[in-house]
Scaffold this motif. Structure first.
Motif, mmCIF file in Angstrom:
data_model
loop_
_atom_site.group_PDB
_atom_site.id
_atom_site.type_symbol
_atom_site.label_atom_id
_atom_site.label_comp_id
_atom_site.label_asym_id
_atom_site.label_seq_id
_atom_site.Cartn_x
_atom_site.Cartn_y
_atom_site.Cartn_z
ATOM 1 N N TYR A 110 0.865 -1.181 0.000
ATOM 2 C CA TYR A 110 0.000 0.000 0.000
ATOM 3 C C TYR A 110 0.894 1.220 0.000
ATOM 4 N N GLU A 111 0.817 1.996 -1.058
ATOM 5 C CA GLU A 111 1.668 3.173 -1.186
ATOM 6 C C GLU A 111 0.815 4.404 -1.468
ATOM 7 N N GLU A 112 1.280 5.545 -0.936
ATOM 8 C CA GLU A 112 0.525 6.795 -1.069
ATOM 9 C C GLU A 112 0.812 7.462 -2.401
ATOM 10 N N GLU A 113 -0.236 7.938 -3.018
ATOM 11 C CA GLU A 113 -0.117 8.622 -4.300
ATOM 12 C C GLU A 113 0.820 9.814 -4.169
ATOM 13 N N GLY A 114 1.710 9.949 -5.163
ATOM 14 C CA GLY A 114 2.651 11.063 -5.161
ATOM 15 C C GLY A 114 3.961 10.769 -4.460
ATOM 16 N N LYS A 115 4.035 9.655 -3.719
ATOM 17 C CA LYS A 115 5.269 9.279 -3.041
ATOM 18 C C LYS A 115 6.125 8.423 -3.978
ATOM 19 N N PHE A 143 8.926 4.843 -4.039
ATOM 20 C CA PHE A 143 9.395 3.673 -3.296
ATOM 21 C C PHE A 143 10.179 2.765 -4.232
ATOM 22 N N THR A 144 10.910 1.820 -3.625
ATOM 23 C CA THR A 144 11.728 0.867 -4.378
ATOM 24 C C THR A 144 11.390 -0.541 -3.920
ATOM 25 N N GLN A 145 11.239 -1.456 -4.876
ATOM 26 C CA GLN A 145 11.017 -2.873 -4.595
ATOM 27 C C GLN A 145 12.227 -3.659 -5.100
ATOM 28 N N TYR A 146 12.758 -4.576 -4.261
ATOM 29 C CA TYR A 146 13.922 -5.381 -4.618
ATOM 30 C C TYR A 146 13.481 -6.810 -4.951
ATOM 31 N N LYS A 155 9.655 -1.188 -19.058
ATOM 32 C CA LYS A 155 10.838 -0.490 -19.548
ATOM 33 C C LYS A 155 11.014 0.791 -18.741
ATOM 34 N N SER A 156 12.244 1.156 -18.488
ATOM 35 C CA SER A 156 12.520 2.336 -17.667
ATOM 36 C C SER A 156 12.093 3.607 -18.383
ATOM 37 N N ASP A 157 11.499 4.514 -17.616
ATOM 38 C CA ASP A 157 11.220 5.870 -18.100
ATOM 39 C C ASP A 157 11.416 6.824 -16.926
ATOM 40 N N ARG A 158 10.848 8.039 -17.014
ATOM 41 C CA ARG A 158 11.085 9.047 -15.974
ATOM 42 C C ARG A 158 10.386 8.708 -14.671
ATOM 43 N N SER A 159 9.301 7.958 -14.737
ATOM 44 C CA SER A 159 8.517 7.701 -13.538
ATOM 45 C C SER A 159 8.755 6.321 -12.940
ATOM 46 N N ILE A 160 9.324 5.396 -13.715
ATOM 47 C CA ILE A 160 9.581 4.044 -13.218
ATOM 48 C C ILE A 160 10.869 3.545 -13.865
ATOM 49 N N LYS A 161 11.720 2.942 -13.044
ATOM 50 C CA LYS A 161 13.017 2.503 -13.550
ATOM 51 C C LYS A 161 13.314 1.088 -13.074
ATOM 52 N N SER A 169 22.161 -11.201 -9.867
ATOM 53 C CA SER A 169 21.214 -11.800 -8.919
ATOM 54 C C SER A 169 20.306 -10.789 -8.238
ATOM 55 N N LEU A 170 20.459 -9.495 -8.541
ATOM 56 C CA LEU A 170 19.675 -8.466 -7.829
ATOM 57 C C LEU A 170 19.156 -7.420 -8.804
ATOM 58 N N SER A 171 17.853 -7.135 -8.712
ATOM 59 C CA SER A 171 17.229 -6.107 -9.551
ATOM 60 C C SER A 171 16.308 -5.240 -8.685
ATOM 61 N N THR A 172 16.206 -3.968 -9.056
ATOM 62 C CA THR A 172 15.310 -3.056 -8.341
ATOM 63 C C THR A 172 14.268 -2.487 -9.296
ATOM 64 N N LEU A 173 13.086 -2.263 -8.740
ATOM 65 C CA LEU A 173 11.995 -1.607 -9.464
ATOM 66 C C LEU A 173 11.675 -0.332 -8.696
ATOM 67 N N TRP A 174 12.015 0.843 -9.292
ATOM 68 C CA TRP A 174 11.866 2.133 -8.600
ATOM 69 C C TRP A 174 10.700 2.918 -9.195
ATOM 70 N N PHE A 175 9.831 3.418 -8.303
ATOM 71 C CA PHE A 175 8.720 4.271 -8.708
ATOM 72 C C PHE A 175 9.005 5.698 -8.241
ATOM 73 N N GLY A 176 8.835 6.650 -9.147
ATOM 74 C CA GLY A 176 8.961 8.059 -8.767
ATOM 75 C C GLY A 176 7.700 8.514 -8.061
ATOM 76 N N LYS A 177 6.995 9.470 -8.601
ATOM 77 C CA LYS A 177 5.725 9.897 -8.021
ATOM 78 C C LYS A 177 4.630 8.922 -8.438
ATOM 79 N N ILE A 178 4.195 8.117 -7.489
ATOM 80 C CA ILE A 178 3.239 7.055 -7.802
ATOM 81 C C ILE A 178 1.891 7.650 -8.217
ATOM 82 N N LYS A 179 1.289 7.066 -9.231
ATOM 83 C CA LYS A 179 -0.027 7.471 -9.724
ATOM 84 C C LYS A 179 -1.018 6.341 -9.493
ATOM 85 N N ARG A 180 -2.295 6.698 -9.509
ATOM 86 C CA ARG A 180 -3.319 5.664 -9.347
ATOM 87 C C ARG A 180 -3.253 4.632 -10.473
#
Length: 454
Positions: free
Chosen positions: A45-50, A52-55, A79-85, A92-103
């Motif tokens: 559960y993540e707040e809109e506009g925040k 976070f990173t998932q490993y 695919k990586s862009d400005r809002s998700i990378k 053996s390790l990958s990260t999924l990064w979200f910038g400003k989360i949208k609905r």
């Protein structure tokens, strides 16, 4: 030969069975523990506009056979862009990064990796739920009510899930049990929660706290905002009685008018003539940022007809208030009497006797004019004294004749000056200072000539 054929007949099915088992082992899916998520949760559960990173990590007991990939809703590769990378830190390790989360980022995210010894890819997934946090952007921080009205304070807090709102006043919670007929609470649509203040009084003005609490499936959070209620009321003077001011003919008087009120009052001045109010020009209105508004009327009392009643009117959108000023004529203070004086070098010590004055006037101090004889009074030195028994005039020239005259000062201004008095300061004493100075000059000149001769 028959025996060999019989052996072959028995061995062939066994070889076939072993081949099938080996093929099945090579095509099996990796164990469930081959991939790990950090944090290891099934639903986030993540707040809109925040952000976070998932490993996603391949367990150390397994060897990667290709890069780790991420899928959204089991189909679309991310695919990586400005809002998700997507960033593979290692094999053996990958990260999924979200910038400003949208609905629109809500969905199921799957980490996929190929592992040596297995034909099928290892997979692990989590569900992302995005909620709108507590948002006070639409809440007016200052709200205005007219005196005596029923006014509804609005706390239009936004959020999804909808926040629950409560109200505090002076550190105490306002609820149905404590309202006592003064407050009425209501909860409308679109998360618009209101507090109605019944029959608004001036004392109802001030700070109210709107607190919002938001509860999700896994957590709760709260925030608050301060709403200031500004109470509009007509102008009023703290003291309604007429104010008396005093002046002497030829002097001046300042009248200051200040009223309470919201909105802040503006002012007009009038004078009374034959029972009528006549507009009085010449006043100045002031509206300082951190103090009450006020107005000043200054009058030079050049004629006896100016000693009369003046009226200050304070006005705002809710009404008008008046205050009367009565200007009374008083005599100028008489001049003080010089009781004694004593000369000490270039300083004069004087003692003055104050003149008698009629109440409510009092003598506040004196002014002295000092000039060397045979110079004009326009060049005289002005010295002001507060009340006291002894006063000093210093820094005068030695051996000089002076003229001095005095005036008394009351709340209105200066009175008449006395006749001038003549005083002479002492001469320099012969010998020490003059002789000492001359001796130093002679020694200096002698040394100078000596140096030149060398």
């Amino acid at each position: 030969m028959d025996r060999l054929n019989r052996i072959t007949l028995y061995i062939s099915p066994l070889i076939l069975l072993l081949s099938l088992v080996s093929a099945a082992e090579n095509s099996r899916a990796p164990p469930t523990g081959a991939l790990e998520l950090q944090p290891n949760v099934k639903t986030r559960y993540e707040e809109e506009g925040k952000s976070f990173t998932q490993y996603c990590r391949i367990n150390k007991d397994y060897t990667p056979a290709g890069p780790i990939r991420w899928l959204k809703n089991t189909v679309t590769e991310i695919k990586s862009d400005r809002s998700i990378k997507v960033q593979n830190k290692s094999a053996s390790l990958s990260t999924l990064w979200f910038g400003k989360i949208k609905r629109t980022d809500e969905g199921v995210y799957t980490c996929v990796a190929k592992i040596q010894g297995y034909d099928e890819e290892a997979k692990i997934e989590f569900k992302l739920n995005v909620f709108a946090g507590i948002d006070f952007a639409n809440v007016a921080r200052n709200q205005t009510a007219d005196l005596g009205s029923d006014y509804t304070l609005k706390c239009d807090v936004q959020g999804d899930p909808k926040p629950r709102v409560s109200w505090d006043r002076d550190g105490k919670t306002i609820d149905s049990s404590s309202a006592n007929g003064k407050y009425r609470l209501s909860d409308g649509a679109d998360s618009l929660t209101t507090l109605t203040v019944m029959k608004v009084a001036k004392t109802d003005g001030g700070a109210y706290e709107c607190e919002a609490e938001q509860i999700t499936d896994i957590s709760s959070r709260s925030d608050r905002v301060t709403i200031t209620l500004i109470v509009n009321y007509p102008p009023e003077f703290p003291d309604a009685e007429a104010e008396k001011a005093y002046a002497f003919l030829g002097g001046e008087v300042n009248m200051q008018c200040s009223a309470e009120g919201q909105p802040r009052p503006s002012y007009e001045w009038f004078y009374k003539e034959d029972g009528n109010l006549v507009e009085q020009p010449g006043y100045i209105n002031y509206d300082p940022a951190n103090a009450a508004s006020y107005s000043i009327l200054n009058r030079n009392m050049t004629d006896k007809s100016l000693f009369r009643e003046y009226v200050c009117k304070a006005r705002n959108a809710l009404g008008t208030a008046e205050r009367t000023f009565i200007i009374k004529e008083v005599d100028k203070p008489k001049s003080p009497v010089l009781r004694s004086h004593r000369v000490s070098g270039n300083k004069i010590e004087i003692e003055l006797i104050p003149p008698q004055v009629e109440p409510p006037m009092t003598i506040k101090g004196y002014r002295a004019l000092v000039r060397p004889i045979n110079t004009g009074w326009e060049n005289a030195t002005t010295i002001d004294f507060n009340m006291g028994k002894l006063h000093y005039i210093d820094s005068l020239y030695h051996g000089t004749d002076y003229e001095i005259k005095f005036a008394a000062r009351n709340e209105i201004g200066l009175g008449e000056f006395s006749d001038s008095q003549q005083v002479r300061t002492h001469d320099y004493s012969s010998g020490t200072k003059a002789g000492s100075f001359s001796g130093k000059v002679i020694v200096f000149v002698s040394l100078f000539l000596f140096v030149l001769l060398i």
